[in-house]
Design a protein around this motif. Structure first.
Motif, mmCIF file in Angstrom:
data_model
loop_
_atom_site.group_PDB
_atom_site.id
_atom_site.type_symbol
_atom_site.label_atom_id
_atom_site.label_comp_id
_atom_site.label_asym_id
_atom_site.label_seq_id
_atom_site.Cartn_x
_atom_site.Cartn_y
_atom_site.Cartn_z
ATOM 1 N N ILE A 222 -6.886 -1.265 -0.943
ATOM 2 C CA ILE A 222 -7.261 -2.669 -1.155
ATOM 3 C C ILE A 222 -8.514 -2.760 -2.027
ATOM 4 O O ILE A 222 -8.575 -3.550 -2.970
ATOM 5 C CB ILE A 222 -7.505 -3.381 0.196
ATOM 6 N N THR A 223 -9.505 -1.942 -1.727
ATOM 7 C CA THR A 223 -10.767 -1.973 -2.474
ATOM 8 C C THR A 223 -10.551 -1.617 -3.938
ATOM 9 O O THR A 223 -11.050 -2.312 -4.835
ATOM 10 C CB THR A 223 -11.792 -1.014 -1.840
ATOM 11 N N THR B 17 -8.365 3.756 6.849
ATOM 12 C CA THR B 17 -9.206 4.150 5.706
ATOM 13 C C THR B 17 -8.393 4.225 4.418
ATOM 14 O O THR B 17 -8.871 3.797 3.367
ATOM 15 C CB THR B 17 -9.897 5.499 5.967
ATOM 16 N N GLN B 18 -7.167 4.739 4.494
ATOM 17 C CA GLN B 18 -6.302 4.782 3.305
ATOM 18 C C GLN B 18 -5.995 3.364 2.829
ATOM 19 O O GLN B 18 -6.031 3.080 1.629
ATOM 20 C CB GLN B 18 -4.985 5.486 3.610
ATOM 21 N N CYS C 115 0.823 -1.203 0.000
ATOM 22 C CA CYS C 115 0.000 0.000 0.000
ATOM 23 C C CYS C 115 0.861 1.257 0.000
ATOM 24 O O CYS C 115 0.669 2.157 -0.810
ATOM 25 C CB CYS C 115 -0.929 -0.010 1.215
ATOM 26 N N VAL C 116 1.822 1.306 0.905
ATOM 27 C CA VAL C 116 2.663 2.500 1.044
ATOM 28 C C VAL C 116 3.528 2.709 -0.195
ATOM 29 O O VAL C 116 3.669 3.826 -0.689
ATOM 30 C CB VAL C 116 3.544 2.392 2.309
ATOM 31 N N SER C 117 4.086 1.645 -0.716
ATOM 32 C CA SER C 117 5.030 1.770 -1.838
ATOM 33 C C SER C 117 4.349 1.957 -3.183
ATOM 34 O O SER C 117 5.023 2.219 -4.181
ATOM 35 C CB SER C 117 5.942 0.552 -1.894
ATOM 36 N N ASP C 118 3.035 1.832 -3.229
ATOM 37 C CA ASP C 118 2.315 1.971 -4.495
ATOM 38 C C ASP C 118 2.608 3.304 -5.172
ATOM 39 O O ASP C 118 2.805 3.357 -6.378
ATOM 40 C CB ASP C 118 0.810 1.812 -4.262
ATOM 41 N N ARG D 280 -9.901 -3.447 -9.660
ATOM 42 C CA ARG D 280 -9.033 -3.487 -10.837
ATOM 43 C C ARG D 280 -8.507 -4.892 -11.110
ATOM 44 O O ARG D 280 -7.918 -5.137 -12.155
ATOM 45 C CB ARG D 280 -7.836 -2.568 -10.645
ATOM 46 N N GLY D 281 -8.649 -5.783 -10.136
ATOM 47 C CA GLY D 281 -8.124 -7.133 -10.294
ATOM 48 C C GLY D 281 -6.636 -7.212 -10.058
ATOM 49 O O GLY D 281 -5.984 -8.133 -10.518
#
Length: 101
Positions: free
Chosen positions: A90-91, A84-85, A58-61, A96-97
């Motif tokens: 994740i959602t 929430t972030q 998540c952070v490195s995205d 997007r798959g």
């Protein structure tokens, strides 16, 4: 506490900006430990499936476009990550798959 698979990619900030005095392994261990700590924080509030690797993903995205920032920015991004972030990330990736589990 059960041991979870936290196979995180190797991440080393630009060495020209690394003024921490840590070598690559120490930097990676520090980042991994911070991600695990954030995952444990999420466990305390009911998100028990979150791993350190999930936190790092998540952070490195956002680093894929701009590159790896200095260590202090990585630490800030990990420690300031909100549930929430994380859940939004994740959602969106599930729609997007792109979410890997």
């Amino acid at each position: 506490m059960e041991e979870q698979d936290n196979s995180m990619p190797t991440v080393v900030p630009d060495t020209t900006e690394n003024e921490s005095g840590l070598n690559e392994d120490e930097l990676n261990d520090t980042i991994e430990q911070l991600c695990r700590s954030k995952a444990e924080e999420f466990h305390l509030i009911g998100y028990e499936q979150v791993t350190g690797a999930d936190v790092w993903e998540c952070v490195s995205d956002k680093y894929h476009k701009k590159g790896i920032p200095p260590l202090h920015e990585i630490v800030n991004d990990i420690l300031s990550l909100k549930v929430t972030q994380f859940m939004n990330y994740i959602t969106l990736n599930m729609y997007r798959g792109e979410y890997r589990k």
